[in-house]
Design a protein around this motif. Sequence first.
Motif, PDB file in Angstrom:
ATOM      1  N   MET A   1      17.282  38.754  47.670  1.00  0.00           N
ATOM      2  CA  MET A   1      18.032  39.887  47.180  1.00  0.00           C
ATOM      3  C   MET A   1      19.325  39.385  46.562  1.00  0.00           C
ATOM      4  O   MET A   1      20.073  38.624  47.177  1.00  0.00           O
ATOM      5  N   ALA A   2      19.624  39.800  45.373  1.00  0.00           N
ATOM      6  CA  ALA A   2      20.832  39.370  44.672  1.00  0.00           C
ATOM      7  C   ALA A   2      22.028  40.176  45.171  1.00  0.00           C
ATOM      8  O   ALA A   2      21.927  41.370  45.439  1.00  0.00           O
ATOM      9  N   THR A   3      23.143  39.497  45.296  1.00  0.00           N
ATOM     10  CA  THR A   3      24.365  40.148  45.727  1.00  0.00           C
ATOM     11  C   THR A   3      25.101  40.681  44.512  1.00  0.00           C
ATOM     12  O   THR A   3      25.243  39.999  43.513  1.00  0.00           O
ATOM     13  N   THR A   4      25.576  41.904  44.598  1.00  0.00           N
ATOM     14  CA  THR A   4      26.356  42.511  43.535  1.00  0.00           C
ATOM     15  C   THR A   4      27.828  42.378  43.877  1.00  0.00           C
ATOM     16  O   THR A   4      28.226  42.592  45.013  1.00  0.00           O
ATOM     17  N   PHE A   5      28.612  42.022  42.880  1.00  0.00           N
ATOM     18  CA  PHE A   5      30.037  41.825  43.086  1.00  0.00           C
ATOM     19  C   PHE A   5      30.836  42.825  42.270  1.00  0.00           C
ATOM     20  O   PHE A   5      30.392  43.293  41.229  1.00  0.00           O
ATOM     21  N   GLU A   6      32.015  43.150  42.760  1.00  0.00           N
ATOM     22  CA  GLU A   6      32.971  43.907  41.971  1.00  0.00           C
ATOM     23  C   GLU A   6      34.181  43.009  41.757  1.00  0.00           C
ATOM     24  O   GLU A   6      34.497  42.175  42.598  1.00  0.00           O
ATOM     25  N   GLU A   7      34.812  43.154  40.624  1.00  0.00           N
ATOM     26  CA  GLU A   7      35.966  42.331  40.318  1.00  0.00           C
ATOM     27  C   GLU A   7      37.241  43.087  40.653  1.00  0.00           C
ATOM     28  O   GLU A   7      37.404  44.243  40.275  1.00  0.00           O
ATOM     29  N   VAL A   8      38.137  42.415  41.369  1.00  0.00           N
ATOM     30  CA  VAL A   8      39.413  42.981  41.772  1.00  0.00           C
ATOM     31  C   VAL A   8      40.506  42.092  41.211  1.00  0.00           C
ATOM     32  O   VAL A   8      40.432  40.867  41.315  1.00  0.00           O
ATOM     33  N   LYS A   9      41.518  42.707  40.622  1.00  0.00           N
ATOM     34  CA  LYS A   9      42.641  41.955  40.073  1.00  0.00           C
ATOM     35  C   LYS A   9      43.793  42.006  41.070  1.00  0.00           C
ATOM     36  O   LYS A   9      44.187  43.082  41.522  1.00  0.00           O
ATOM     37  N   VAL A  10      44.328  40.836  41.418  1.00  0.00           N
ATOM     38  CA  VAL A  10      45.450  40.755  42.353  1.00  0.00           C
ATOM     39  C   VAL A  10      46.685  41.300  41.649  1.00  0.00           C
ATOM     40  O   VAL A  10      47.101  40.785  40.614  1.00  0.00           O
ATOM     41  N   ALA A  11      47.270  42.371  42.207  1.00  0.00           N
ATOM     42  CA  ALA A  11      48.369  43.053  41.537  1.00  0.00           C
ATOM     43  C   ALA A  11      49.709  42.876  42.240  1.00  0.00           C
ATOM     44  O   ALA A  11      50.720  43.350  41.750  1.00  0.00           O
ATOM     45  N   GLY A  12      49.719  42.231  43.385  1.00  0.00           N
ATOM     46  CA  GLY A  12      50.972  42.068  44.120  1.00  0.00           C
ATOM     47  C   GLY A  12      51.125  40.658  44.642  1.00  0.00           C
ATOM     48  O   GLY A  12      50.215  39.838  44.557  1.00  0.00           O
ATOM     49  N   GLU A  13      52.303  40.392  45.177  1.00  0.00           N
ATOM     50  CA  GLU A  13      52.572  39.079  45.749  1.00  0.00           C
ATOM     51  C   GLU A  13      52.151  39.043  47.215  1.00  0.00           C
ATOM     52  O   GLU A  13      52.014  40.076  47.864  1.00  0.00           O
ATOM     53  N   PHE A  14      51.957  37.842  47.715  1.00  0.00           N
ATOM     54  CA  PHE A  14      51.606  37.591  49.122  1.00  0.00           C
ATOM     55  C   PHE A  14      50.275  38.227  49.514  1.00  0.00           C
ATOM     56  O   PHE A  14      50.107  38.719  50.623  1.00  0.00           O
ATOM     57  N   ILE A  15      49.316  38.225  48.586  1.00  0.00           N
ATOM     58  CA  ILE A  15      47.974  38.745  48.851  1.00  0.00           C
ATOM     59  C   ILE A  15      47.070  37.578  49.219  1.00  0.00           C
ATOM     60  O   ILE A  15      47.024  36.571  48.528  1.00  0.00           O
ATOM     61  N   THR A  16      46.352  37.708  50.339  1.00  0.00           N
ATOM     62  CA  THR A  16      45.403  36.690  50.780  1.00  0.00           C
ATOM     63  C   THR A  16      43.980  37.244  50.645  1.00  0.00           C
ATOM     64  O   THR A  16      43.791  38.448  50.443  1.00  0.00           O
ATOM     65  N   ILE A  17      43.021  36.363  50.776  1.00  0.00           N
ATOM     66  CA  ILE A  17      41.624  36.805  50.720  1.00  0.00           C
ATOM     67  C   ILE A  17      41.331  37.740  51.894  1.00  0.00           C
ATOM     68  O   ILE A  17      40.655  38.750  51.728  1.00  0.00           O
ATOM     69  N   ASP A  18      41.862  37.428  53.070  1.00  0.00           N
ATOM     70  CA  ASP A  18      41.658  38.297  54.237  1.00  0.00           C
ATOM     71  C   ASP A  18      42.193  39.704  53.981  1.00  0.00           C
ATOM     72  O   ASP A  18      41.587  40.694  54.381  1.00  0.00           O
TER      73      ASP A  18
END
Length: 77
Positions: A1-18
């Motif tokens: 099964m293929a995974t579908t992704f959505e793209e998110v743009k980092v809009a602020g400072e001090f943003i982590t993956i978590d």
Amino acid sequence: MATTFEEVKVAGEFITIDLLVWRRFKRRADGIVDRILMANPELATAGAYLPVGTIVKIPIDAPTPGAVQVEAIRLWS
């Protein structure tokens, strides 16, 4: 099964993956950070905080939480 992704743009400072995972799924999801890093190999060299303007592919489907069994501790037997 293929995974579908959505793209998110980092809009602020001090943003982590978590933090992105928490904002998307409203819970901790085991293995999701690994999936994000596999889909975005350049993030591993970005450092702890993602640069503003970075596009991050996040899987739409979060892994289902597994049942966690906790063994009861008995102080007196």
